[in-house]
Design a protein around this motif. Structure first.
Motif: not given
Length: 75
Positions: A2, A4-8, A10
């Protein structure tokens, strides 16, 4: 992956999932997770036999000692 790091996921989420898989693999019964891991092991061994040893696009280990020794012998 992905972009977009925010959708990866944690690191905590990944740790939880791997822990779950490990727990499933340790169980004696034949659960779905265990079956899938064992199936992939069989597929992986079959496909690794199909790769030509001189194939430049296949991942393989590089012996860095040989490279280092060759570079040292040139100096």
């Amino acid at each position: 992956m992905e972009p977009d790091p925010n959708k990866r996921p944690t690191a905590t989420n990944i740790c939880y999932r791997v822990g779950y898989w490990l727990e499933e693999m340790e169980q004696d019964d034949d659960n779905e997770v265990k079956k899938q891991f064992l199936e992939v092991d069989i597929i992986k061994s079959e496909t690794s036999e199909l790769i030509h040893p001189n194939d430049m696009y296949a991942s393989k280990l590089i012996n860095t000692r040989e490279i280092t020794e060759a570079l040292k012998s040139k100096t």
